[in-house]
Design an enzyme around this catalytic site. Structure first.
Site: not given
Ligand code: DGL
Length: 267
Positions: A70-72, A155, A7-8, A39-40, A185-187
């Site tokens: 991570c989705n991004t 966060e 993950d990012s 990363y987003g 998105c992960t969160h």
């Molecule tokens: N992990 C990122 C996602 O799922 C969210 C946090 C980031 O922007 O890195 O898109």
């Protein structure tokens, strides 16, 4: 061989928790690139290069399969890594993302074929969700909404301010009359109860902490050669590219238990 989860940052611990609970027998390495999160808001090229380094690290540690949580990173890097990086360097390894399981679940759920996606700016800009949905359901109408304030809210323990922000983000999706929403998105699984409350019963919410573990289980049933190579000693390693005290507090919140992290360097 182990299962890697990349993950990012720390949000991937939510999906990692879902995977480890569902498939506890395997050995896992979680790697979060906390030195370079988020990363987003980055360019696709940068997300690709950071993700390649993270994935390569996990493959070098002996992972037979890496899940990009991570989705991004899944949106900007997964396909390119599968096409350009794995075949030449690690032809026997596997790479999975979190977009497709969410898309498959949404496509199976929707009746009106009006699907919403809530994600980071980078994921929305990549149009990866819309592409994957329309590849399976060409008549689908997809409304995407970037929601950049949600990751910091999760966060920094800011959930008490989440409702008005979510109401604002979700308004456009409600106007588009969606019947299914992908939390891209992960969160966002942390926000699911609130999102469901705002959207009401008519909208089904697809959350990756629930769909990805099932998709991985199905994948391993189909990929028997890979499944046979995975070791089952129930070891868990957690690695970050930067460690602070905040990371440890957040990890307990996202993963549900205290975690010991090891610091690693990428690149
Ligand atoms: N992990 C990122 C996602 O799922 C969210 C946090 C980031 O922007 O890195 O898109």
């Amino acid at each position: 061989m182990k299962i890697g989860i990349f993950d990012s940052g720390m949000g991937g611990l939510i999906v990692a928790n879902g995977i480890i609970r569902k498939l506890p027998q395997y050995d896992y390495i979680f790697l979060g690139d906390t030195a370079r999160v988020p990363y987003g808001n980055r360019s696709a090229e940068t997300v690709y290069s950071f993700t390649r380094q993270g994935v390569e690290y996990l493959l070098e540690q002996g992972c037979g399969l890496v899940v990009i949580a991570c989705n991004t990173a899944s949106a900007d890097a997964l396909r390119r890594l599968q096409k350009e990086f794995l075949p030449g360097r690690y032809p026997d390894r596997h790479l999975l993302g979190v977009l497709v399981p969410a898309v498959e679940s949404a496509v199976a759920t929707t009746r009106s074929k009006r699907i919403g996606v809530l994600a980071t700016r980078g994921t929305v800009a990549s149009k990866a969700f819309a592409r994957e949905i329309q590849a399976r359901l060409p008549e689908a109408s997809v409304t995407q909404k970037p929601a950049p304030l949600l990751v910091p809210l999760v966060e920094y323990a800011g959930l008490r301010w989440a409702r008005p922000i979510l109401e604002d983000y979700l308004y456009e999706l409600q106007e588009a009359d969606i019947d299914t929403l992908i939390l891209g998105c992960t969160h966002y699984p942390v926000l699911r109860p609130l999102i469901e409350d705002i959207l009401g019963e008519k909208v089904s919410v697809v959350s990756q902490d629930l769909v990805v573990p099932n998709a991985l289980e199905d994948y391993l049933k189909r990929q028997t050669q890979l499944a046979n190579k995975l070791t089952s000693d129930r070891t868990r390693q957690f690695m970050l590219t930067d460690i602070t005290r905040d990371n440890e507090t957040l990890a307990s919140r996202l993963f549900g238990e205290k975690i010991e992290f090891t610091k690693v360097e990428l690149g």
